[in-house]
Scaffold this active site. Structure first.
Site, PDB file in Angstrom:
ATOM      1  CD  GLN A  24      -2.945  -1.126   2.278  1.00  0.00           C
ATOM      2  OE1 GLN A  24      -2.695  -1.747   3.305  1.00  0.00           O
ATOM      3  NE2 GLN A  24      -4.060  -0.444   2.126  1.00  0.00           N
ATOM      4  NE  ARG A  81      -0.153  -4.716  11.858  1.00  0.00           N
ATOM      5  CZ  ARG A  81      -1.208  -4.814  11.045  1.00  0.00           C
ATOM      6  NH1 ARG A  81      -2.048  -3.822  10.894  1.00  0.00           N
ATOM      7  NH2 ARG A  81      -1.431  -5.930  10.385  1.00  0.00           N
ATOM      8  CG  HIS A 125      -0.968  -6.039   5.264  1.00  0.00           C
ATOM      9  ND1 HIS A 125      -1.138  -5.393   6.479  1.00  0.00           N
ATOM     10  CD2 HIS A 125      -2.063  -5.715   4.534  1.00  0.00           C
ATOM     11  CE1 HIS A 125      -2.276  -4.699   6.471  1.00  0.00           C
ATOM     12  NE2 HIS A 125      -2.853  -4.871   5.296  1.00  0.00           N
ATOM     13  CG  ASN A 169      -3.479  -7.334   7.918  1.00  0.00           C
ATOM     14  OD1 ASN A 169      -3.708  -6.761   8.980  1.00  0.00           O
ATOM     15  ND2 ASN A 169      -4.186  -7.089   6.812  1.00  0.00           N
ATOM     16  CD  GLU A 170      -8.061  -6.921   7.908  1.00  0.00           C
ATOM     17  OE1 GLU A 170      -8.479  -7.049   6.744  1.00  0.00           O
ATOM     18  OE2 GLU A 170      -8.289  -5.928   8.599  1.00  0.00           O
ATOM     19  CG  ASN A 299      -6.515  -5.053  11.631  1.00  0.00           C
ATOM     20  OD1 ASN A 299      -5.758  -4.779  12.567  1.00  0.00           O
ATOM     21  ND2 ASN A 299      -6.085  -5.424  10.442  1.00  0.00           N
ATOM     22  CE1 TYR A 301      -9.838   0.757   9.316  1.00  0.00           C
ATOM     23  CE2 TYR A 301      -9.735  -1.639   9.434  1.00  0.00           C
ATOM     24  CZ  TYR A 301      -9.106  -0.416   9.272  1.00  0.00           C
ATOM     25  OH  TYR A 301      -7.759  -0.356   9.073  1.00  0.00           O
ATOM     26  CD  GLU A 369      -5.098  -2.671   9.392  1.00  0.00           C
ATOM     27  OE1 GLU A 369      -6.181  -2.372   8.834  1.00  0.00           O
ATOM     28  OE2 GLU A 369      -4.266  -3.440   8.892  1.00  0.00           O
ATOM     29  CD  GLU A 423      -8.479   0.712   1.751  1.00  0.00           C
ATOM     30  OE1 GLU A 423      -7.455   0.943   2.416  1.00  0.00           O
ATOM     31  OE2 GLU A 423      -9.247  -0.228   2.001  1.00  0.00           O
ATOM     32  CD1 TRP A 424      -6.482  -2.938   1.022  1.00  0.00           C
ATOM     33  CD2 TRP A 424      -4.953  -3.888  -0.310  1.00  0.00           C
ATOM     34  NE1 TRP A 424      -5.363  -3.224   1.779  1.00  0.00           N
ATOM     35  CE2 TRP A 424      -4.407  -3.805   1.007  1.00  0.00           C
ATOM     36  CE3 TRP A 424      -4.159  -4.466  -1.307  1.00  0.00           C
ATOM     37  CZ2 TRP A 424      -3.125  -4.261   1.335  1.00  0.00           C
ATOM     38  CZ3 TRP A 424      -2.874  -4.913  -0.980  1.00  0.00           C
ATOM     39  CH2 TRP A 424      -2.385  -4.826   0.309  1.00  0.00           C
TER      40      TRP A 424
END
Ligand code: GBH
Length: 466
Positions: A24, A81, A125, A169-170, A299, A301, A369, A423-424
């Protein structure tokens, strides 16, 4: 800055940080011997990423890392991180380490330490070496074994200076968004393949933990993105939908990691597909996956509202792993960020309290996150007055403080993200940074939220000093 929300209070020792991820922010996609990752391939596939954006340049962090570390130092964070790009270390995903790749992270780590910032490295990630996808990706167990070898190479070089390690990550996103929804690389839409990927990610995690322990790593954990799932109505049908969504979003990960079992309701959720996925499980896998960790990265949101729904595709042959007869919507009675995500901070407290209750064996939590995407407006005074982001962060930090007050052992918080970045699937359209990046000039501009967060950290230090 105008009116600022009050700073929530945290216990002494609670730490603050900021987070990013390699693909990213780094750019320099063909520099230093880096090989292609699945995100290079995916972002070059027409129609996959908004505006055809790629991470080729991104924030050019690979070259500008000293400036970014200076921003972190000024911010006053305890920890940073970042993630390590596997294809910089092993361009084709196996074999000896590429020295230039290791050198980059070595320089970054030393720069952080010289600035008094504790490095926290995420090993994966989402930027899988393309060569490994070509031999099956996470659908196959061999990728988990390659991941452990890569982890050993990185640990050997950095373990003396990196005190905190995050394996994955996730993995939810890697398995389900990557192999079932197809909105992330590699863009597959599969049923059994996605469930096999979920298992092999967990096996990869377990093997990486072994490699990290063998190398003498300090704190070792994994970052998950549990969801707060709320039924749309009080109906029995919606309760069933929540149960199936709990399996997909939460239990696939938390059950094997922290309860030593495969997901409780997987048959109800997946039926025939669950049996196919189980074929990849070997004796001893659960012990490997459930090896003790030092922390769980969370994480978070936004909450999701869940409704019972018919199958999206009733054909078993084409069923993907996300076809669980569930419709996911978002609350519409609250403010939404530019991602369309509802802002409901107390759901963060509820989630943390609930996880603590459901998984007593789960190690202490670190928020790895949390943040929000907001509109990109540079005011006439040359500043970014992102009061919506300040309000989001204040609300969610207060929600974390509430969870701590309720007895949940949360040790620290990393804001997502230090910088606006790739952002992906949304490319550069969505901006999560507390520092603005001008993608023409690559100039960095701290936003009001950066200044607010700096003051929060300073206030915490003053309050808990001595
Ligand atoms: C995190 O993912 C990531 O770790 C981070 O890299 C990212 O920049 C940040 O959050 C902000 O998004 O619409 O069904 O295709 C957060 C969880 C999961 C949110 C995938 C978007 C898309 C699902 N993300 N999801 S779908």
């Amino acid at each position: 800055m105008t009116d600022t929300p009050a700073f929530p209070a945290f216990p002494p020792g609670f730490f603050f940080g900021a987070a990013t991820a390699s693909y990213q922010i780094e750019g320099a996609h063909d520099v230093g011997g880096r090989g292609p990752s699945i995100w290079d391939t995916y972002s070059r596939t027409p129609g996959k990423v908004a505006n055809g954006d790629t991470g080729d340049v991104a924030c050019d962090h690979y070259h500008r890392y000293p400036e970014d570390v200076a921003l972190l130092k000024e911010l006053g964070v305890d920890s940073y991180r970042f993630s390590i790009a596997w294809p910089r270390i092993q361009p084709t995903g196996s074999g000896p380490a590429n020295a230039e790749g290791l050198d980059f992270y070595d320089r970054l780590v030393d720069e952080l330490l010289a600035s008094g910032i504790a490095p926290a490295a995420t090993l994966y990630h989402w930027d899988l070496p393309q060569a490994l996808e070509d031999t099956g990706g996470w659908r196959v167990r061999a990728t988990a074994e390659r991941f452990a070898e890569y982890t050993a190479l990185v640990a050997e070089r950095l373990v003396d200076r990196v005190p905190r390690w995050i394996t994955l990550n996730e993995p939810f996103c890697s398995a389900f968004v990557g192999y079932a929804i197809g909105r992330h690389a590699p863009g597959a839409r599969e049923g059994a393949g996605a469930l096999a990927a979920a298992h092999h990610l967990l096996v990869g995690h377990g093997l990486a933990v072994q490699a990290l322990r063998a190398a003498g790593a300090g704190e070792v954990g994994i970052t998950l993105n549990p969801d707060r799932l709320l039924p749309a109505t009080g109906s029995e049908a919606d309760a069933g939908a929540v149960r199936r969504a709990e399996t997909l979003h939460n239990e696939v990960w938390f059950d094997p990691l922290f309860a030593g079992r495969y997901p409780l309701h997987e048959d109800e959720t997946w039926g025939e597909l669950a049996r196919e996925a189980a074929a990849h499980r070997r004796e001893g896998d659960l012990d490997l996956i459930a090896a003790p960790l030092d922390f769980t990265g969370i994480n978070y949101y936004r909450p999701i509202t869940v409704t019972d729904a018919p199958f999206r595709d009733p054909e078993p042959a084409t069923r993907t792993a996300v076809d669980i007869r569930v419709e996911e919507t978002w609350r519409d009675d609250v403010r939404h960020t530019t991602m369309g995500w509802p802002v409901v901070p107390h759901t963060f407290t509820d989630l943390l309290v609930d996880l603590r209750r459901r998984y007593p064996a789960m190690p202490p939590l670190i928020i790895t996150e949390n943040g929000s995407a907001e509109a990109d407006v540079v005011a006439a005074d040359g500043q970014v007055h992102d009061s919506d982001r300040v309000e989001y962060l204040a609300g969610h930090l207060a929600a974390v403080a509430d969870a701590v007050a309720a007895g949940v052992d949360v040790r620290g918080y990393y804001v997502w993200s230090l910088l606006d970045n790739f952002e992906w699937a949304y490319g550069y359209e969505q901006r999560f940074g507390i520092v603005r990046v001008d993608y023409q000039t690559l100039e960095r501009l701290p936003k009001d939220s950066y200044h607010w967060y700096r003051q929060l950290i300073a206030a915490h230090r003053d309050r808990t000093a001595g």
